[in-house]
Scaffold this motif. Structure first.
Motif, mmCIF file in Angstrom:
data_model
loop_
_atom_site.group_PDB
_atom_site.id
_atom_site.type_symbol
_atom_site.label_atom_id
_atom_site.label_comp_id
_atom_site.label_asym_id
_atom_site.label_seq_id
_atom_site.Cartn_x
_atom_site.Cartn_y
_atom_site.Cartn_z
ATOM 1 N N ARG A 1 53.954 44.603 -45.445
ATOM 2 C CA ARG A 1 54.492 45.780 -44.740
ATOM 3 C C ARG A 1 55.924 45.522 -44.272
ATOM 4 N NH1 ARG A 1 55.009 49.541 -44.800
ATOM 5 N NH2 ARG A 1 55.192 50.100 -42.619
ATOM 6 N N LYS B 1 63.122 47.530 -47.265
ATOM 7 C CA LYS B 1 63.726 48.150 -48.469
ATOM 8 C C LYS B 1 64.643 49.291 -48.084
ATOM 9 C CE LYS B 1 59.949 47.020 -51.559
ATOM 10 N NZ LYS B 1 58.876 47.499 -52.379
ATOM 11 N N LYS C 1 43.084 55.173 -47.049
ATOM 12 C CA LYS C 1 44.534 55.121 -47.285
ATOM 13 C C LYS C 1 45.300 54.706 -46.037
ATOM 14 C CE LYS C 1 44.617 58.514 -50.971
ATOM 15 N NZ LYS C 1 45.102 59.824 -51.393
ATOM 16 N N SER C 2 44.654 54.780 -44.886
ATOM 17 C CA SER C 2 45.386 54.468 -43.656
ATOM 18 C C SER C 2 44.724 53.432 -42.759
ATOM 19 C CB SER C 2 45.624 55.747 -42.849
ATOM 20 O OG SER C 2 44.388 56.311 -42.463
ATOM 21 N N PHE D 1 49.065 53.330 -45.461
ATOM 22 C CA PHE D 1 49.336 52.270 -46.431
ATOM 23 C C PHE D 1 49.804 52.834 -47.767
ATOM 24 C CE2 PHE D 1 46.055 50.034 -43.753
ATOM 25 C CZ PHE D 1 46.939 49.147 -43.170
ATOM 26 N N SER D 2 50.761 52.151 -48.380
ATOM 27 C CA SER D 2 51.269 52.556 -49.686
ATOM 28 C C SER D 2 50.249 52.212 -50.769
ATOM 29 C CB SER D 2 52.589 51.838 -49.980
ATOM 30 O OG SER D 2 52.368 50.448 -50.136
ATOM 31 N N ALA D 3 50.362 52.922 -51.880
ATOM 32 C CA ALA D 3 49.501 52.616 -53.023
ATOM 33 C C ALA D 3 49.753 51.184 -53.493
ATOM 34 C CB ALA D 3 49.767 53.613 -54.150
ATOM 35 N N GLU D 4 51.003 50.719 -53.370
ATOM 36 C CA GLU D 4 51.355 49.359 -53.786
ATOM 37 C C GLU D 4 50.631 48.318 -52.937
ATOM 38 O OE1 GLU D 4 54.331 52.193 -55.124
ATOM 39 O OE2 GLU D 4 53.680 51.749 -53.097
ATOM 40 N N LEU D 5 50.581 48.550 -51.638
ATOM 41 C CA LEU D 5 49.882 47.612 -50.750
ATOM 42 C C LEU D 5 48.390 47.587 -51.085
ATOM 43 C CD1 LEU D 5 50.323 46.826 -47.062
ATOM 44 C CD2 LEU D 5 48.057 47.444 -47.864
ATOM 45 N N HIS E 1 47.907 51.984 -40.843
ATOM 46 C CA HIS E 1 49.222 52.515 -41.155
ATOM 47 C C HIS E 1 48.981 53.399 -42.369
ATOM 48 C CE1 HIS E 1 53.316 52.762 -42.757
ATOM 49 N NE2 HIS E 1 53.689 52.518 -41.524
ATOM 50 N N GLU F 1 58.163 45.986 -47.147
ATOM 51 C CA GLU F 1 58.292 47.421 -47.447
ATOM 52 C C GLU F 1 59.300 48.079 -46.508
ATOM 53 O OE1 GLU F 1 54.194 49.047 -49.408
ATOM 54 O OE2 GLU F 1 54.175 48.824 -47.222
ATOM 55 N N ASN F 2 59.260 47.711 -45.237
ATOM 56 C CA ASN F 2 60.177 48.311 -44.264
ATOM 57 C C ASN F 2 61.608 47.820 -44.429
ATOM 58 O OD1 ASN F 2 58.076 49.736 -43.219
ATOM 59 N ND2 ASN F 2 58.206 48.891 -41.159
#
Length: 119
Positions: free
Chosen positions: A113, A119, A90-91, A71-75, A69, A116-117
């Motif tokens: 994840r 939010k 990153k993915s 991926f966010s920097a947070e993840l 995915h 995150e979704n």
């Protein structure tokens, strides 16, 4: 593997050896446990799960299975220590085919994840 027009995750799984199918099914089961009612689809010709948007993808290769995915920097920061032993971009996160799948880690990533979704 030749490019095929997969319509379902089962079609995707069925082109792989049984051991690889079992590994992918284990990830699929974790996704359904973490996000009951998740929508299964094929995107970019690989298994994809939707839960309030794209949740996670996975795909199989000769020597690994990738969980992917954008991926966010947070993840990536939250799981930095756990992911040190894997090839990570990153993915995508590559889980070697010659090691047991880290299903607890995969579950935590999918839970992250999902949040995150939401939010």
């Amino acid at each position: 593997m030749a490019k095929t027009d997969y319509k379902t995750i089962d079609e995707y799984h069925n082109v792989f050896p049984e051991e690889v199918q079992e590994r992918m099914q284990a990830i699929r089961d974790v996704v359904h446990k973490v996000a009951p009612g998740v929508e299964e689809t094929i995107s970019y010709q690989i298994p994809c799960f939707k839960y309030k948007g794209y949740l996670v993808y996975y795909s199989a290769y000769a020597k690994h299975i990738s969980l992917s995915h954008p991926f966010s920097a947070e993840l990536l920061k939250a799981f930095e220590k756990d992911l040190k032993k894997y090839k990570v971009s990153k993915s995508a996160i590559q889980f070697p085919g010659n090691e047991p799948l880290p299903l607890d880690l995969i579950k935590k990533i999918i839970e992250f994840r999902k949040k995150e979704n939401e939010k």
